[in-house]
Design an enzyme around this catalytic site. Structure first.
Site, PDB file in Angstrom:
ATOM      1  N   ASP A   1      41.056 -22.704  36.069  1.00  0.00           N
ATOM      2  CA  ASP A   1      40.979 -24.053  35.192  1.00  0.00           C
ATOM      3  C   ASP A   1      40.807 -25.016  36.239  1.00  0.00           C
ATOM      4  O   ASP A   1      41.348 -25.302  37.343  1.00  0.00           O
ATOM      5  CB  ASP A   1      42.003 -24.318  34.120  1.00  0.00           C
ATOM      6  CG  ASP A   1      42.005 -23.482  32.820  1.00  0.00           C
ATOM      7  OD1 ASP A   1      40.635 -22.885  32.846  1.00  0.00           O
ATOM      8  OD2 ASP A   1      42.811 -23.329  32.142  1.00  0.00           O
ATOM      9  N   ARG A   2      40.004 -26.227  35.737  1.00  0.00           N
ATOM     10  CA  ARG A   2      39.731 -27.435  36.250  1.00  0.00           C
ATOM     11  C   ARG A   2      38.753 -27.238  37.558  1.00  0.00           C
ATOM     12  O   ARG A   2      37.692 -27.650  37.462  1.00  0.00           O
ATOM     13  CB  ARG A   2      41.048 -28.337  36.732  1.00  0.00           C
ATOM     14  CG  ARG A   2      41.976 -28.421  35.507  1.00  0.00           C
ATOM     15  CD  ARG A   2      42.999 -29.667  35.905  1.00  0.00           C
ATOM     16  NE  ARG A   2      43.839 -29.817  34.660  1.00  0.00           N
ATOM     17  CZ  ARG A   2      43.401 -30.831  33.633  1.00  0.00           C
ATOM     18  NH1 ARG A   2      42.450 -31.418  33.634  1.00  0.00           N
ATOM     19  NH2 ARG A   2      44.263 -30.987  32.563  1.00  0.00           N
TER      20      ARG A   2
ATOM     21  N   ASP B   1      50.596 -24.641  42.007  1.00  0.00           N
ATOM     22  CA  ASP B   1      49.268 -24.543  41.276  1.00  0.00           C
ATOM     23  C   ASP B   1      47.992 -24.590  42.459  1.00  0.00           C
ATOM     24  O   ASP B   1      48.248 -25.525  43.234  1.00  0.00           O
ATOM     25  CB  ASP B   1      48.974 -25.876  40.411  1.00  0.00           C
ATOM     26  CG  ASP B   1      50.155 -25.845  39.371  1.00  0.00           C
ATOM     27  OD1 ASP B   1      51.370 -25.707  39.716  1.00  0.00           O
ATOM     28  OD2 ASP B   1      49.774 -26.363  38.339  1.00  0.00           O
TER      29      ASP B   1
ATOM     30  N   HIS C   1      53.608 -26.987  38.266  1.00  0.00           N
ATOM     31  CA  HIS C   1      53.393 -27.537  37.034  1.00  0.00           C
ATOM     32  C   HIS C   1      52.900 -29.056  37.124  1.00  0.00           C
ATOM     33  O   HIS C   1      52.323 -29.647  36.305  1.00  0.00           O
ATOM     34  CB  HIS C   1      54.453 -27.234  36.002  1.00  0.00           C
ATOM     35  CG  HIS C   1      53.798 -27.807  34.372  1.00  0.00           C
ATOM     36  ND1 HIS C   1      52.702 -27.267  33.985  1.00  0.00           N
ATOM     37  CD2 HIS C   1      54.741 -28.182  33.522  1.00  0.00           C
ATOM     38  CE1 HIS C   1      52.812 -27.501  32.637  1.00  0.00           C
ATOM     39  NE2 HIS C   1      54.124 -28.190  32.563  1.00  0.00           N
TER      40      HIS C   1
ATOM     41  N   HIS D   1      57.001 -21.325  36.416  1.00  0.00           N
ATOM     42  CA  HIS D   1      55.989 -22.176  36.584  1.00  0.00           C
ATOM     43  C   HIS D   1      56.312 -23.898  35.994  1.00  0.00           C
ATOM     44  O   HIS D   1      56.125 -24.764  36.620  1.00  0.00           O
ATOM     45  CB  HIS D   1      54.696 -21.826  35.655  1.00  0.00           C
ATOM     46  CG  HIS D   1      53.636 -22.944  35.823  1.00  0.00           C
ATOM     47  ND1 HIS D   1      52.970 -23.273  37.055  1.00  0.00           N
ATOM     48  CD2 HIS D   1      53.152 -23.946  34.985  1.00  0.00           C
ATOM     49  CE1 HIS D   1      51.943 -23.833  36.632  1.00  0.00           C
ATOM     50  NE2 HIS D   1      52.161 -24.346  35.462  1.00  0.00           N
TER      51      HIS D   1
ATOM     52  N   HIS E   1      44.788 -23.973  40.668  1.00  0.00           N
ATOM     53  CA  HIS E   1      43.574 -24.757  40.059  1.00  0.00           C
ATOM     54  C   HIS E   1      42.078 -24.242  40.290  1.00  0.00           C
ATOM     55  O   HIS E   1      41.482 -25.290  40.483  1.00  0.00           O
ATOM     56  CB  HIS E   1      43.956 -25.973  39.663  1.00  0.00           C
ATOM     57  CG  HIS E   1      45.011 -26.234  38.530  1.00  0.00           C
ATOM     58  ND1 HIS E   1      44.569 -25.721  37.154  1.00  0.00           N
ATOM     59  CD2 HIS E   1      46.286 -26.737  38.274  1.00  0.00           C
ATOM     60  CE1 HIS E   1      45.726 -25.979  36.439  1.00  0.00           C
ATOM     61  NE2 HIS E   1      46.638 -26.713  37.195  1.00  0.00           N
TER      62      HIS E   1
ATOM     63  N   ASN F   1      51.085 -22.176  32.476  1.00  0.00           N
ATOM     64  CA  ASN F   1      50.607 -22.567  31.084  1.00  0.00           C
ATOM     65  C   ASN F   1      48.731 -22.503  31.068  1.00  0.00           C
ATOM     66  O   ASN F   1      48.398 -22.384  30.131  1.00  0.00           O
ATOM     67  CB  ASN F   1      51.190 -23.899  30.828  1.00  0.00           C
ATOM     68  CG  ASN F   1      50.366 -25.033  31.786  1.00  0.00           C
ATOM     69  OD1 ASN F   1      50.664 -25.002  32.855  1.00  0.00           O
ATOM     70  ND2 ASN F   1      49.736 -25.880  30.977  1.00  0.00           N
ATOM     71  N   HIS F   2      48.281 -22.234  32.283  1.00  0.00           N
ATOM     72  CA  HIS F   2      46.762 -22.101  32.328  1.00  0.00           C
ATOM     73  C   HIS F   2      46.514 -20.825  32.474  1.00  0.00           C
ATOM     74  O   HIS F   2      45.127 -20.653  32.260  1.00  0.00           O
ATOM     75  CB  HIS F   2      46.124 -22.924  33.277  1.00  0.00           C
ATOM     76  CG  HIS F   2      46.000 -24.475  32.817  1.00  0.00           C
ATOM     77  ND1 HIS F   2      44.934 -25.153  32.439  1.00  0.00           N
ATOM     78  CD2 HIS F   2      46.738 -25.495  33.109  1.00  0.00           C
ATOM     79  CE1 HIS F   2      44.893 -26.326  32.048  1.00  0.00           C
ATOM     80  NE2 HIS F   2      46.264 -26.600  32.723  1.00  0.00           N
TER      81      HIS F   2
ATOM     82  N   ARG G   1      53.954 -34.117  27.568  1.00  0.00           N
ATOM     83  CA  ARG G   1      52.919 -33.301  27.487  1.00  0.00           C
ATOM     84  C   ARG G   1      52.513 -32.969  25.855  1.00  0.00           C
ATOM     85  O   ARG G   1      51.744 -32.464  25.578  1.00  0.00           O
ATOM     86  CB  ARG G   1      53.110 -31.907  28.356  1.00  0.00           C
ATOM     87  CG  ARG G   1      53.134 -32.250  29.651  1.00  0.00           C
ATOM     88  CD  ARG G   1      53.404 -30.895  30.448  1.00  0.00           C
ATOM     89  NE  ARG G   1      53.768 -30.868  31.715  1.00  0.00           N
ATOM     90  CZ  ARG G   1      52.848 -31.025  32.862  1.00  0.00           C
ATOM     91  NH1 ARG G   1      51.526 -30.891  32.333  1.00  0.00           N
ATOM     92  NH2 ARG G   1      53.187 -31.162  34.140  1.00  0.00           N
TER      93      ARG G   1
ATOM     94  N   ASP H   1      49.136 -21.111  37.447  1.00  0.00           N
ATOM     95  CA  ASP H   1      48.094 -22.033  37.150  1.00  0.00           C
ATOM     96  C   ASP H   1      46.885 -21.832  38.475  1.00  0.00           C
ATOM     97  O   ASP H   1      46.726 -22.784  39.323  1.00  0.00           O
ATOM     98  CB  ASP H   1      48.469 -23.412  37.138  1.00  0.00           C
ATOM     99  CG  ASP H   1      48.784 -24.201  35.714  1.00  0.00           C
ATOM    100  OD1 ASP H   1      49.102 -23.034  35.000  1.00  0.00           O
ATOM    101  OD2 ASP H   1      49.069 -25.168  35.474  1.00  0.00           O
TER     102      ASP H   1
END
Length: 458
Positions: free
Chosen positions: A233-234, A201, A386, A311, A203, A262-263, A359, A230
């Site tokens: 995001d964030r 990730d 992840h 991922h 991010h 997943n993002h 999750r 990923d």
């Protein structure tokens, strides 16, 4: 002891907070406050399934405990369950009609629910057209005062990539025509390689991505990379990250690989910042184009027929084969269950068997599950991402399941290292390389996120 439990929350030492509240609940299992506070700690560590369960338990203990409704609503929002969240926000507003924060969250959630309903009402697979069909790239003009990087004869070159990375580093925006060109041209092709660097990730942490390239060298046909989902995001430099990654894929299509996380999905992008960032820096139409492109990202990659990279992780049921993965219809938003969902969302656990995911999506799988999958598909081990890891990576399931995470000091608060892995074709023995976070401009993580995901409420 109660001060210790609260201190865990205040110091953002969420793992300890979870431990202390769990001990407290063993002594007093009928305390709604303990469940609610542990729910917040789970939210902060992205264990949304556990957070939802604790908030629900708090309300079972005391149906009048208003924080329980807040926590449950936030958990459901994080999981993309907007209607369920709206119901709890309605309860809070009804009980506290003068609570401005509660009313704002209710209104925001209600807007999302209505937007989703509208999108479903107008959606039609038969009539849906690509964003590309509505774009006239050729007639987009680049203004004379734009001095930034441009494609050369419509192509991505190494010179363009270096100029674009420096342009982004100075917090400047790539011209929208160039951004559209890079995104539209983005495509995939996979090949085996003698050596490859696998990153987890990132991010939206653009300056840490630049540091990876500084430490490990720029991508090239002799220095291939695989980024394991990923990307966005964030972190608040997700546009810069994704355009840089897309550019290198176009420059080195056979030796630069991107897998979906997943993002790279609409629900996550709506809540955790990428949609807001793209709309702030470009347009809503540009986000729709990214959404389309993300749906074509591969879900997994097999290296030299021995190592499977994805991922999330393995599957909710035994018997899944590599051929099954090839047959997945990936050009869509992921379903709530099944192999596509598992590839993006699942996590390993130390004990054998499977359990409910922390999750709230997919499952957790044990070493016996990993062993059976590898044996059936004649593989040596899996590499996945992840999850934040303190050292940037983790080796579990007797070396058969490796996690790599490449966003150091995740969200500017976790204090973790980042890592990347070298795999060589000769023996495929993983070599781990760690690194620490570098400074970035003063734009905080989640700056573009949905206001409902600012978790420090009440």
């Amino acid at each position: 002891t109660m001060k210790l439990w609260i201190a865990g929350i205040n110091k953002k030492d969420y793992e300890n907070a979870i431990k202390y509240y769990s001990e407290a609940l063993e002594l007093n299992p009928s305390n709604a406050i303990y469940y609610s506070n542990r729910s917040l700690a789970y939210l902060r560590t992205e264990c949304y399934g556990y957070a939802l369960a604790d908030a629900t338990k708090a309300l079972e203990v005391d149906k009048n405990y208003i924080k329980g409704y807040y926590r449950r609503a936030t958990s459901n929002m994080a999981l993309g369950k907007f209607k369920a969240a709206l119901k709890d926000y309605e309860t809070v507003v009804r009980v506290r009609p003068n609570d401005k924060d509660a009313r704002m969250k209710y209104q925001e959630c209600n807007k999302i629910v209505k937007q989703k309903a509208f999108e479903r009402a107008i959606a039609s697979d038969e009539t849906k057209k690509s964003v590309v069909d509505s774009l006239d790239i050729e007639n987009m003009t680049i203004e004379d005062d734009y001095t930034g990087p441009k494609l050369e004869d419509g192509k991505v070159t190494l010179k363009f990539m270096k100029e674009m990375m420096d342009w982004f580093k100075d917090q400047k925006k790539l011209h929208r025509k160039c951004a559209y060109q890079v995104t539209i041209m983005f495509c995939f092709s996979l090949s085996q390689t003698e050596k490859i660097t696998i990153c987890g990730d990132t991010h939206g942490q653009y300056y840490d991505l630049l540091n990876i390239f500084k430490l490990n060298g720029l991508p090239s046909d002799t220095n291939p990379y695989l980024f394991n989902g990923d990307f966005v995001d964030r972190g608040s430099f997700s546009v810069e990250v994704i355009l840089t990654l897309f550019g290198f894929k176009l420059l080195y299509p056979n030796n630069f690989h991107l897998l979906r996380g997943n993002h790279e999905t609409d629900n996550m992008n709506q809540m955790y910042g990428f949609e807001g960032e793209v709309k702030a820096k470009y347009t809503a139409q540009m986000f729709q184009l990214f959404s389309e492109v993300f749906q074509w990202l591969p879900l997994a990659q097999c290296i030299n027929n021995k190592v499977l990279v994805m991922h999330g992780g393995l599957f909710s049921e035994d018997g899944v084969t590599l051929e099954d993965l090839r047959k997945i219809d990936r050009n869509r938003q992921p379903p709530d269950s099944g192999p596509m969902c598992d590839l993006l969302w699942s996590d390993p656990q130390p004990q054998n068997g499977r359990s409910i995911s922390k999750r709230g999506v997919s499952c957790q799988f044990g070493p016996d599950v990993t062993e059976r999958f590898l044996e059936q598909n004649k593989l040596d081990f899996i590499v996945r991402s992840h999850e934040v890891k303190a050292e940037g990576y983790e080796v579990t399931h007797s070396g058969k399941c490796i996690t790599v995470f490449s966003a150091p000091n995740y969200c500017d608060q976790m204090g973790n290292k980042g890592a990347y892995i070298h795999l060589r074709g000769s023996d495929l023995k993983p070599e781990f390389h760690q690194f620490t976070a570098v400074p970035h401009p003063n734009v905080k993580p989640m700056a573009y996120a949905n206001t409902l995901m600012q978790l420090g409420m009440m």
